[in-house]
Design a protein around this motif. Structure first.
Motif, PDB file in Angstrom:
ATOM      1  N   VAL A  54      29.875  18.469  21.072  1.00 58.89           N
ATOM      2  CA  VAL A  54      31.186  18.034  20.578  1.00 58.89           C
ATOM      3  C   VAL A  54      31.105  16.592  20.089  1.00 58.89           C
ATOM      4  O   VAL A  54      31.596  16.257  19.004  1.00 58.89           O
ATOM      5  N   GLU A  55      30.479  15.735  20.876  1.00 59.33           N
ATOM      6  CA  GLU A  55      30.341  14.327  20.494  1.00 59.33           C
ATOM      7  C   GLU A  55      29.542  14.184  19.198  1.00 59.33           C
ATOM      8  O   GLU A  55      29.865  13.340  18.346  1.00 59.33           O
ATOM      9  N   ASN A  56      28.518  15.008  19.044  1.00 65.27           N
ATOM     10  CA  ASN A  56      27.711  14.962  17.819  1.00 65.27           C
ATOM     11  C   ASN A  56      28.539  15.376  16.604  1.00 65.27           C
ATOM     12  O   ASN A  56      28.415  14.788  15.516  1.00 65.27           O
ATOM     13  N   GLN A  57      29.371  16.394  16.790  1.00 64.53           N
ATOM     14  CA  GLN A  57      30.228  16.856  15.694  1.00 64.53           C
ATOM     15  C   GLN A  57      31.198  15.754  15.275  1.00 64.53           C
ATOM     16  O   GLN A  57      31.445  15.536  14.087  1.00 64.53           O
ATOM     17  N   ILE A  58      31.744  15.058  16.252  1.00 60.43           N
ATOM     18  CA  ILE A  58      32.693  13.979  15.964  1.00 60.43           C
ATOM     19  C   ILE A  58      31.984  12.828  15.250  1.00 60.43           C
ATOM     20  O   ILE A  58      32.501  12.257  14.290  1.00 60.43           O
ATOM     21  N   THR A  59      30.783  12.505  15.708  1.00 61.17           N
ATOM     22  CA  THR A  59      29.998  11.436  15.078  1.00 61.17           C
ATOM     23  C   THR A  59      29.710  11.771  13.620  1.00 61.17           C
ATOM     24  O   THR A  59      29.857  10.919  12.730  1.00 61.17           O
TER      25      THR A  59
ATOM     26  N   VAL B  81      37.007  15.525  25.370  1.00 59.66           N
ATOM     27  CA  VAL B  81      35.764  16.137  24.894  1.00 59.66           C
ATOM     28  C   VAL B  81      35.367  17.323  25.770  1.00 59.66           C
ATOM     29  O   VAL B  81      34.964  18.381  25.273  1.00 59.66           O
ATOM     30  N   LYS B  82      35.473  17.152  27.082  1.00 61.20           N
ATOM     31  CA  LYS B  82      35.083  18.218  28.007  1.00 61.20           C
ATOM     32  C   LYS B  82      35.889  19.483  27.768  1.00 61.20           C
ATOM     33  O   LYS B  82      35.345  20.602  27.788  1.00 61.20           O
TER      34      LYS B  82
ATOM     35  N   ALA C  85      29.310  19.176  25.922  1.00 56.15           N
ATOM     36  CA  ALA C  85      30.070  17.987  25.549  1.00 56.15           C
ATOM     37  C   ALA C  85      29.281  17.171  24.520  1.00 56.15           C
ATOM     38  O   ALA C  85      29.870  16.565  23.609  1.00 56.15           O
ATOM     39  N   LYS C  86      27.967  17.175  24.657  1.00 53.40           N
ATOM     40  CA  LYS C  86      27.113  16.438  23.717  1.00 53.40           C
ATOM     41  C   LYS C  86      27.251  17.000  22.309  1.00 53.40           C
ATOM     42  O   LYS C  86      27.287  16.241  21.331  1.00 53.40           O
TER      43      LYS C  86
ATOM     44  N   ARG D 221      40.182  16.444  18.808  1.00 52.82           N
ATOM     45  CA  ARG D 221      39.867  15.221  19.557  1.00 52.82           C
ATOM     46  C   ARG D 221      40.648  14.012  19.040  1.00 52.82           C
ATOM     47  O   ARG D 221      41.269  13.286  19.806  1.00 52.82           O
ATOM     48  N   LYS D 222      40.604  13.797  17.730  1.00 55.09           N
ATOM     49  CA  LYS D 222      41.130  12.564  17.167  1.00 55.09           C
ATOM     50  C   LYS D 222      42.627  12.589  16.889  1.00 55.09           C
ATOM     51  O   LYS D 222      43.294  11.570  17.020  1.00 55.09           O
TER      52      LYS D 222
END
Length: 197
Positions: free
Chosen positions: A165-170, A151-152, A162-163, A144-145
């Motif tokens: 993935v977002e949690n992992q990034i956070t 994300v999708k 997707a949620k 991602r970064k």
């Protein structure tokens, strides 16, 4: 194989369309080195030039049944090579974009030596902190970064939401912030770069 030596590209391509391995080998010997030198002139690194040559001929073999006999095979090869080289440049540019932005943010008028040392230190620490993460979190974060993958798309590749993935990034961001605060507070400048994506 000798019967192929005097043959034109046209005859070799016709044979290749019938999955003739000898024709494929002959074309590789005829153009492999030329493609290598062509790629090397752009990429400047032999291993990357070799990868381009392999990529070109893999595509030739994969698409052998649909090769056209009425066009220049040499032009076809070099067009594939050039497109692969452009993709390589674009891929590198995207992967290194965060580093270039980091350079701009760290450049606050200090002398070049001090600036370079700080820049390299932050990058070294960043790579080290990322490597400490759990494997899945690290893979998600890098894709991602650093690679800029949506994300999708990452969620689909890993078979998660997707949620997730977002949690992992956070969680990855929290971890990096904590590690930089512990070892290199000045390196927190990099966070603004990642948060933009």
């Amino acid at each position: 194989m000798n019967s192929y030596i005097p043959h034109s590209d046209l005859n070799l391509v016709r044979s290749l369309r019938k999955s003739d391995h000898d024709a494929f080998e002959m074309l590789f010997k005829r153009y492999g080195q030329k493609l290598f030198m062509f790629s090397l002139s752009y990429l400047k690194e032999a291993d990357q030039a070799e990868e381009i040559v392999q990529e070109v001929f893999l595509k030739v073999w994969t698409n052998r049944f649909s090769l056209k006999t009425g066009t220049s095979f040499q032009s076809y090869l070099f067009t594939i090579a050039f497109n692969s080289i452009k993709k390589s440049f674009n891929r590198k540019a995207k992967e290194n974009q965060f580093r270039l932005e980091l350079v701009d943010q760290l450049d606050d008028g200090r002398d070049c030596v001090e600036y370079e040392n700080n820049f390299q230190l932050v990058l070294t620490k960043l790579d080290g902190f990322i490597s400490e993460m759990p494997e899945r979190r690290k893979e998600v974060f890098i894709r991602r970064k650093q690679h800029g993958i949506p994300v999708k798309q990452i969620a689909e590749e890993f078979g998660v939401s997707a949620k997730t993935v977002e949690n992992q990034i956070t969680e990855a961001m929290k971890y990096l912030k904590k590690r930089f605060e512990e070892e290199l507070p000045g390196g927190l400048l990099f966070l603004s770069l990642f948060l933009e994506n």
